[in-house]
Design a protein around this motif. Structure first.
Motif, PDB file in Angstrom:
ATOM      1  N   UNK A 164       0.123  10.752  -6.296  1.00 22.40           N
ATOM      2  CA  UNK A 164      -0.992  10.810  -5.349  1.00 22.40           C
ATOM      3  C   UNK A 164      -0.815   9.768  -4.244  1.00 22.40           C
ATOM      4  N   UNK A 165      -0.779  10.227  -3.006  1.00 22.56           N
ATOM      5  CA  UNK A 165      -0.600   9.345  -1.863  1.00 22.56           C
ATOM      6  C   UNK A 165       0.840   9.170  -1.446  1.00 22.56           C
ATOM      7  N   UNK A 166       1.760   9.626  -2.275  1.00 25.30           N
ATOM      8  CA  UNK A 166       3.192   9.572  -1.943  1.00 25.30           C
ATOM      9  C   UNK A 166       3.707  10.978  -1.688  1.00 25.30           C
ATOM     10  N   UNK A 167       3.430  11.880  -2.623  1.00 22.25           N
ATOM     11  CA  UNK A 167       3.878  13.270  -2.498  1.00 22.25           C
ATOM     12  C   UNK A 167       2.752  14.138  -1.938  1.00 22.25           C
ATOM     13  N   UNK A 168       1.559  13.926  -2.446  1.00 28.00           N
ATOM     14  CA  UNK A 168       0.416  14.742  -2.015  1.00 28.00           C
ATOM     15  C   UNK A 168      -0.640  13.891  -1.346  1.00 28.00           C
ATOM     16  N   UNK A 169      -1.463  14.559  -0.566  1.00 29.59           N
ATOM     17  CA  UNK A 169      -2.542  13.884   0.143  1.00 29.59           C
ATOM     18  C   UNK A 169      -3.502  13.264  -0.860  1.00 29.59           C
ATOM     19  N   UNK A 170      -3.988  12.079  -0.498  1.00 29.70           N
ATOM     20  CA  UNK A 170      -4.896  11.370  -1.390  1.00 29.70           C
ATOM     21  C   UNK A 170      -5.821  10.497  -0.548  1.00 29.70           C
ATOM     22  N   UNK A 171      -7.122  10.686  -0.723  1.00 28.18           N
ATOM     23  CA  UNK A 171      -8.097   9.917   0.043  1.00 28.18           C
ATOM     24  C   UNK A 171      -8.973   9.047  -0.855  1.00 28.18           C
ATOM     25  N   UNK A 172      -8.545   8.854  -2.084  1.00 23.62           N
ATOM     26  CA  UNK A 172      -9.328   8.055  -3.029  1.00 23.62           C
ATOM     27  C   UNK A 172     -10.167   8.886  -3.974  1.00 23.62           C
ATOM     28  N   UNK A 173     -10.343  10.159  -3.675  1.00 20.00           N
ATOM     29  CA  UNK A 173     -11.094  11.049  -4.563  1.00 20.00           C
ATOM     30  C   UNK A 173     -10.139  11.721  -5.547  1.00 20.00           C
ATOM     31  N   UNK A 184       0.397  18.959  -0.563  1.00 18.09           N
ATOM     32  CA  UNK A 184       1.483  18.034  -0.245  1.00 18.09           C
ATOM     33  C   UNK A 184       1.306  17.379   1.129  1.00 18.09           C
ATOM     34  N   UNK A 185       1.759  16.165   1.235  1.00 22.82           N
ATOM     35  CA  UNK A 185       1.865  15.489   2.526  1.00 22.82           C
ATOM     36  C   UNK A 185       2.965  16.211   3.298  1.00 22.82           C
ATOM     37  N   UNK A 186       2.750  16.527   4.572  1.00 23.06           N
ATOM     38  CA  UNK A 186       3.799  17.211   5.337  1.00 23.06           C
ATOM     39  C   UNK A 186       5.141  16.469   5.250  1.00 23.06           C
ATOM     40  N   UNK A 187       6.167  17.218   4.891  1.00 24.01           N
ATOM     41  CA  UNK A 187       7.514  16.667   4.796  1.00 24.01           C
ATOM     42  C   UNK A 187       7.895  16.117   3.435  1.00 24.01           C
ATOM     43  N   UNK A 188       6.917  15.930   2.537  1.00 28.41           N
ATOM     44  CA  UNK A 188       7.247  15.292   1.254  1.00 28.41           C
ATOM     45  C   UNK A 188       8.053  16.203   0.337  1.00 28.41           C
ATOM     46  N   UNK A 233      14.995   3.253  -7.587  1.00 24.10           N
ATOM     47  CA  UNK A 233      13.909   3.024  -6.638  1.00 24.10           C
ATOM     48  C   UNK A 233      12.588   3.399  -7.292  1.00 24.10           C
ATOM     49  N   UNK A 234      11.557   2.593  -7.035  1.00 21.77           N
ATOM     50  CA  UNK A 234      10.190   2.926  -7.409  1.00 21.77           C
ATOM     51  C   UNK A 234       9.409   3.035  -6.118  1.00 21.77           C
ATOM     52  N   UNK A 235       8.989   4.250  -5.768  1.00 26.25           N
ATOM     53  CA  UNK A 235       8.316   4.517  -4.503  1.00 26.25           C
ATOM     54  C   UNK A 235       6.833   4.753  -4.770  1.00 26.25           C
ATOM     55  N   UNK A 236       5.992   3.955  -4.127  1.00 30.21           N
ATOM     56  CA  UNK A 236       4.567   4.100  -4.335  1.00 30.21           C
ATOM     57  C   UNK A 236       3.761   3.731  -3.109  1.00 30.21           C
ATOM     58  N   UNK A 237       2.456   3.913  -3.234  1.00 31.47           N
ATOM     59  CA  UNK A 237       1.537   3.560  -2.152  1.00 31.47           C
ATOM     60  C   UNK A 237       0.566   2.469  -2.581  1.00 31.47           C
ATOM     61  N   UNK A 238       0.752   1.916  -3.776  1.00 33.22           N
ATOM     62  CA  UNK A 238      -0.173   0.884  -4.263  1.00 33.22           C
ATOM     63  C   UNK A 238       0.597  -0.285  -4.869  1.00 33.22           C
ATOM     64  N   UNK A 239      -0.076  -1.392  -4.944  1.00 29.82           N
ATOM     65  CA  UNK A 239       0.513  -2.587  -5.547  1.00 29.82           C
ATOM     66  C   UNK A 239       0.891  -2.314  -7.008  1.00 29.82           C
ATOM     67  N   UNK A 247       1.549   6.088   3.380  1.00 25.90           N
ATOM     68  CA  UNK A 247       0.651   7.219   3.208  1.00 25.90           C
ATOM     69  C   UNK A 247      -0.299   6.872   2.065  1.00 25.90           C
ATOM     70  N   UNK A 248      -1.316   7.684   1.841  1.00 24.97           N
ATOM     71  CA  UNK A 248      -2.270   7.399   0.761  1.00 24.97           C
ATOM     72  C   UNK A 248      -2.915   6.038   0.961  1.00 24.97           C
TER      73      UNK A 248
END
Length: 182
Positions: free
Chosen positions: A8-17, A27-31, A122-128, A146-147
């Motif tokens: 969530x937030x890396x591959x697909x759209x994520x707004x916190x919900x 999916x996020x465009x291009x992911x 590699x570990x790819x993420x959008x959060x700490x 993203x995310x």
């Protein structure tokens, strides 16, 4: 090389919900294309995703499986492959060993690939939490913006983590990996 992705937030759209169905999983465009390009360049792809919505009763394992089936089908349609998906279904108060920033899902991934360690993956993420889990297993941490990534980048300025590479999105990361022949 092994590339571990948060979902969530890396591959697909994520707004916190919470994303509770395959229809809501967008999916996020291009992911999707980025994952396929990484696969075609010889990389193995695993996913490690916290999914506390299961413990909270927002959706069940069948709904999660449907989301992952959608993801896998989209990647396969682009000529790629998701090699393994690990998920944590627990509530944060359950104190499990798998919820990031703990490393239980990364241990599952390591075992799935019969590796002695995840050093160099590699570990790819959008959060700490994603970055901390990766660092704990000697992965190379990558933040995508993203995310939650922009907010995470802002907070890393005051509480930095070592050696975090930053990219606008998964597609930009894939471009870099492929162009540098990693």
């Amino acid at each position: 090389m092994l590339i571990i992705l948060d979902r969530d937030g890396v591959i697909n759209q994520y707004d916190g919900n919470y994303i509770c169905s395959a229809d809501e999983w967008i999916p996020i465009p291009g992911s999707i294309e980025a994952i396929a390009r990484l696969c075609n360049a010889g990389h193995r792809i695993a996913i490690a995703t916290n999914q506390s919505g299961i413990a909270r009763g927002y959706y069940d394992i069948d709904a999660l499986d449907a989301m992952h089936e959608k993801l896998e089908q989209l990647v396969e349609a682009q000529g790629g492959c998701i090699d393994f998906i690990a998920h944590c279904p627990h509530h944060p108060d359950d104190h499990c060993a798998c919820r990031k920033p703990l490393t239980g899902m990364l241990d599952q991934i390591r075992d799935h690939f019969h590796l002695d360690s995840l050093q160099g993956a590699f570990m790819v993420g959008d959060s700490r939490k994603d970055l901390e889990a990766g660092l704990a297993e000697d992965c190379r941490p990558v933040l995508v913006l993203t995310g939650n990534g922009v907010d995470t980048a802002y907070h890393l300025e005051t509480r930095p983590l070592p050696d975090v590479r930053q990219f606008d999105n998964l597609a930009a990361f894939a471009d870099w990996v492929i162009s540098t022949n990693l």
